[in-house]
Design a protein around this motif. Structure first.
Motif, mmCIF file in Angstrom:
data_model
loop_
_atom_site.group_PDB
_atom_site.id
_atom_site.type_symbol
_atom_site.label_atom_id
_atom_site.label_comp_id
_atom_site.label_asym_id
_atom_site.label_seq_id
_atom_site.Cartn_x
_atom_site.Cartn_y
_atom_site.Cartn_z
ATOM 1 N N LYS A 198 0.831 -1.211 0.000
ATOM 2 C CA LYS A 198 0.000 0.000 0.000
ATOM 3 C C LYS A 198 0.867 1.264 0.000
ATOM 4 C CE LYS A 198 -3.709 -0.109 2.601
ATOM 5 N NZ LYS A 198 -4.594 -0.248 3.772
ATOM 6 N N GLY A 199 1.809 1.316 -0.926
ATOM 7 C CA GLY A 199 2.669 2.499 -1.011
ATOM 8 C C GLY A 199 3.463 2.699 0.264
ATOM 9 N N GLU A 200 3.640 3.937 0.656
ATOM 10 C CA GLU A 200 4.398 4.246 1.867
ATOM 11 C C GLU A 200 3.445 4.435 3.043
ATOM 12 O OE1 GLU A 200 7.584 3.981 2.005
ATOM 13 O OE2 GLU A 200 7.739 3.594 -0.137
ATOM 14 N N GLU A 201 2.820 3.347 3.475
ATOM 15 C CA GLU A 201 1.913 3.385 4.621
ATOM 16 C C GLU A 201 2.418 2.415 5.687
ATOM 17 O OE1 GLU A 201 -2.788 2.612 5.762
ATOM 18 O OE2 GLU A 201 -2.195 2.874 3.668
ATOM 19 N N TYR A 202 2.447 2.889 6.938
ATOM 20 C CA TYR A 202 3.019 2.097 8.021
ATOM 21 C C TYR A 202 2.074 2.077 9.225
ATOM 22 C CZ TYR A 202 7.334 2.665 5.370
ATOM 23 O OH TYR A 202 8.272 2.653 4.370
ATOM 24 N N LYS B 62 0.858 7.623 6.779
ATOM 25 C CA LYS B 62 1.114 7.660 5.344
ATOM 26 C C LYS B 62 2.101 8.781 5.054
ATOM 27 C CE LYS B 62 -3.469 5.970 3.941
ATOM 28 N NZ LYS B 62 -4.691 6.275 3.146
ATOM 29 N N VAL B 63 3.173 8.441 4.365
ATOM 30 C CA VAL B 63 4.198 9.430 4.033
ATOM 31 C C VAL B 63 4.430 9.439 2.528
ATOM 32 C CG1 VAL B 63 5.336 9.206 6.268
ATOM 33 C CG2 VAL B 63 6.072 7.765 4.372
ATOM 34 N N ASN C 249 7.487 10.177 1.241
ATOM 35 C CA ASN C 249 8.856 9.731 0.974
ATOM 36 C C ASN C 249 9.525 9.290 2.267
ATOM 37 O OD1 ASN C 249 10.185 12.185 2.209
ATOM 38 N ND2 ASN C 249 9.017 13.172 0.559
ATOM 39 N N MET C 250 10.660 8.627 2.142
ATOM 40 C CA MET C 250 11.354 8.083 3.306
ATOM 41 C C MET C 250 11.966 9.169 4.173
ATOM 42 S SD MET C 250 10.792 4.934 3.363
ATOM 43 C CE MET C 250 11.927 4.501 4.678
ATOM 44 N N ASP C 251 12.330 10.321 3.595
ATOM 45 C CA ASP C 251 12.890 11.417 4.395
ATOM 46 C C ASP C 251 11.889 11.888 5.444
ATOM 47 O OD1 ASP C 251 15.287 11.384 3.080
ATOM 48 O OD2 ASP C 251 14.749 12.960 1.648
ATOM 49 N N ASP C 252 10.619 12.040 5.026
ATOM 50 C CA ASP C 252 9.589 12.461 5.975
ATOM 51 C C ASP C 252 9.380 11.426 7.072
ATOM 52 O OD1 ASP C 252 9.261 14.788 4.634
ATOM 53 O OD2 ASP C 252 7.370 14.260 3.661
ATOM 54 N N LEU C 253 9.443 10.166 6.710
ATOM 55 C CA LEU C 253 9.284 9.114 7.721
ATOM 56 C C LEU C 253 10.401 9.185 8.750
ATOM 57 C CD1 LEU C 253 7.816 6.570 8.733
ATOM 58 C CD2 LEU C 253 9.280 5.230 7.229
ATOM 59 N N ASN C 254 11.622 9.358 8.292
ATOM 60 C CA ASN C 254 12.750 9.439 9.227
ATOM 61 C C ASN C 254 12.648 10.679 10.118
ATOM 62 O OD1 ASN C 254 14.304 7.081 8.648
ATOM 63 N ND2 ASN C 254 14.862 7.984 6.681
ATOM 64 N N LYS C 255 12.168 11.794 9.570
ATOM 65 C CA LYS C 255 11.970 12.996 10.376
ATOM 66 C C LYS C 255 10.934 12.755 11.465
ATOM 67 C CE LYS C 255 13.223 16.249 6.701
ATOM 68 N NZ LYS C 255 12.716 17.268 5.746
ATOM 69 N N LYS D 25 5.330 -2.072 7.682
ATOM 70 C CA LYS D 25 4.829 -1.546 6.420
ATOM 71 C C LYS D 25 3.530 -2.259 6.078
ATOM 72 C CE LYS D 25 6.223 -0.090 1.838
ATOM 73 N NZ LYS D 25 7.311 0.027 0.843
ATOM 74 N N GLN D 26 2.516 -1.485 5.736
ATOM 75 C CA GLN D 26 1.194 -2.047 5.512
ATOM 76 C C GLN D 26 1.051 -2.632 4.107
ATOM 77 O OE1 GLN D 26 0.401 -2.378 8.611
ATOM 78 N NE2 GLN D 26 -1.706 -1.737 8.314
#
Length: 312
Positions: free
Chosen positions: A228-232, A265-266, A268-274, A291-292
């Protein structure tokens, strides 16, 4: 090496009783690699059986072309390298299980000691050794499926077409059939599988294609299709994400699902790490982050509904 290739394959059925023609397949382009398990999915009437019948030269395309085992469909010699289990297969009720395999073995050109050995090996593989001398009229639906699988393997094929191979089989039997198919794959056999049991397909296939009204809607690896894309899903302890992320990056969507569990839901990975850095900075412990993904069945239903809306 590609074992199956289709190029703009189209099949149109015309009937004097119908005002319009039926497009069973529409410009289908598909390929299946050697030594893989490919699952073809679709609702009733999607064109799945029509495709198999064309590949087996049981029926012929209106336009387009296809290759199988790197040969044109017109090359009948290639059929000796193919095994096929049709849906709702029937055998003469007066034949015994071993006799069914003997009949198909002789049709494939196998005789004598080699055939007897092959029959015993296959009956052992599908757990029907004790039923070798029992008439098939006494077989259950699940046993008929097992016998059908053995029949499809009698000629030691390179490519195996299976139409609903686990239909009517109990959970233990389905697990055993899955193991057989994975073993065949390990021996570089290629399996083309039709099944309505999407949970079964999800467990063993390398790639799947989703067909509806003759059109290939999507094709790819199961993992690619179900993520599901970048969803966690993030489980935390020691605080809440609601307040500290209230004015956080607008590209992040956070949903509180209860019990300290959040859907994030993000873009990109940069936003997730922030976000993770912010949680740690505020003393919030991250217990779990997963990760969903959606099930193949959920993805399938959603895709078919979207397709139906587009055709409305």
């Amino acid at each position: 090496m590609k074992i199956i290739e289709t190029y703009n394959l189209t099949k149109i059925y015309s009937s004097l009783r119908r005002k319009s023609s039926v497009h069973a397949l529409s410009e289908l382009n598909l390929s299946v690699e050697e030594g893989t398990i490919f699952g073809l999915l679709g609702p009733n009437g999607a064109g799945k059986t029509t495709l198999i019948k064309i590949l087996l030269s049981i029926t012929y395309p209106t336009s387009g072309s296809a290759k199988i085992l790197n040969e044109e469909l017109s090359n009948y010699l290639v059929k000796s390298k193919i095994g096929y289990l049709p849906e709702n297969h029937k055998y003469p009720p007066y034949l015994k299980g071993g006799e069914v395999l003997e009949f198909f073995g002789k049709l494939s050109g196998i005789t004598g000691v080699s055939l007897k050995k092959k029959i015993d090996e296959l009956l052992e593989m599908v757990k029907l050794t004790k039923w070798k001398k029992a008439k098939v009229k006494n077989y259950s639906k699940g046993m008929m499926q097992r016998l059908g699988l053995a029949q499809a393997l009698i000629n030691d094929p390179e490519l195996i077409f299976l139409d609903e191979p686990t239909d009517g089989v109990d959970p233990i039997g389905r697990k055993e059939i899955r193991d057989i198919l994975l073993d065949l794959k390990s021996r570089s056999k290629t399996i083309f599988l039709n099944s309505h049991l999407l949970s079964e397909v999800e467990l063993i296939t390398d790639r799947v294609g989703i067909l509806n009204k003759g059109k290939l809607l999507r094709e790819g690896a199961v993992k690619e299709l179900t993520e599901k894309g970048e969803e966690y899903k993030i489980t935390v302890e020691g605080g809440s994400l609601d307040e500290i992320t209230k004015e956080f990056i607008s590209t992040i969507v956070i949903t509180n699902t209860g019990n300290n569990i959040y859907s994030v839901k993000v873009s990109n990975m940069d936003d997730l790490n922030k976000l993770l850095d912010l949680l740690r900075k505020n003393g919030i412990i991250i217990r779990e982050m997963v990760k969903q993904k959606q099930s193949l069945e959920d993805m399938f239903i959603s895709l078919i509904k979207e397709s139906e809306k587009g055709n409305a």
